[in-house]
Scaffold this active site. Sequence first.
Site, PDB file in Angstrom:
ATOM      1  N   ASP A 116      15.383 -58.124  37.036  1.00  0.00           N
ATOM      2  CA  ASP A 116      15.470 -56.667  37.120  1.00  0.00           C
ATOM      3  C   ASP A 116      14.118 -56.310  36.568  1.00  0.00           C
ATOM      4  O   ASP A 116      13.433 -57.085  35.876  1.00  0.00           O
ATOM      5  CB  ASP A 116      16.619 -56.276  36.321  1.00  0.00           C
ATOM      6  CG  ASP A 116      16.603 -54.745  35.985  1.00  0.00           C
ATOM      7  OD1 ASP A 116      16.270 -53.989  37.016  1.00  0.00           O
ATOM      8  OD2 ASP A 116      16.474 -54.339  34.846  1.00  0.00           O
ATOM      9  N   LYS A 138      18.688 -44.677  42.017  1.00  0.00           N
ATOM     10  CA  LYS A 138      18.812 -43.188  41.112  1.00  0.00           C
ATOM     11  C   LYS A 138      19.410 -42.058  41.728  1.00  0.00           C
ATOM     12  O   LYS A 138      20.326 -41.407  41.029  1.00  0.00           O
ATOM     13  CB  LYS A 138      17.461 -42.810  40.842  1.00  0.00           C
ATOM     14  CG  LYS A 138      16.542 -43.943  39.910  1.00  0.00           C
ATOM     15  CD  LYS A 138      17.147 -44.498  39.026  1.00  0.00           C
ATOM     16  CE  LYS A 138      16.454 -45.561  38.145  1.00  0.00           C
ATOM     17  NZ  LYS A 138      17.478 -46.466  37.400  1.00  0.00           N
TER      18      LYS A 138
END
Length: 263
Positions: A10, A51
């Site tokens: 990540d 997001k």
Amino acid sequence: MKKIECIIMDWAGTAVDYGCFAPVAAFIKAFAGKGLTIDVEQTRKPMGLPKIQHIRELLTMPEVNEQFINRYRRAWTEEDVVELNHLFEKYLFASLKEYTDPIPGVIPTLEKLRAEGLKIGSTTGYTREMMDVVLPEAQAKGYRVDYCATPNLLPAGRPAPYMIFENLTKLAVPDPDTVVKVGDTIADIQEGVHAKVWSVGVVLGSNEMALTEEETHALPAAELENRIAEVKQRMLAAGASYVIRSIEELPALIQLINSKLNH
């Protein structure tokens, strides 16, 4: 003999941006721009998702949903999500470069694994446009990956496995058993579980710990251990194969997994 061939990292909270702070302030400012108050704990809960999905999750929280209805006398719609996302991106892009420092230990650990022949892929909750800022900044500071998948160009982001699948295709890794996904959020863990790879949580520097490096070092030892244990439990409950304190423990863990692959 089977062995781990690929690490998929990540980004924020795992490889760069100790504590995963860049998105937090941007979300809080974006919601304030619509007259809505969200706190840090609420903001961090959906972290790791794309997001725009993160914004939907925040709006769905009962207390935030109630605030919205009280203020606007209607339920929120996808138009509100888009508007909040524009605000979020405005605030994030204004500060994103400042949050690209590699987390201590990441560069030597990943370079050691790369020297042993492992491929280094990556996934993120950031869009391609955001990664166009982060990638060159991180690379200038010494951190590089062989591939980076972003959610906005795929059927779905986390917790779906598509970004991992894209890494495996681009890096020519045919067997999920030979892949370790490393991340700092619950969404990261779930992504690895859904892709049927080894899903590893890392605690120090994580969104789940939610501390700066200075705050981490300043904590009394007993409190630090308690917090690490709490985060570890949350990650294991989400399905993590293993949880490590810091990225420096990754090479030893890979040796352990390699020994299991051949028994």
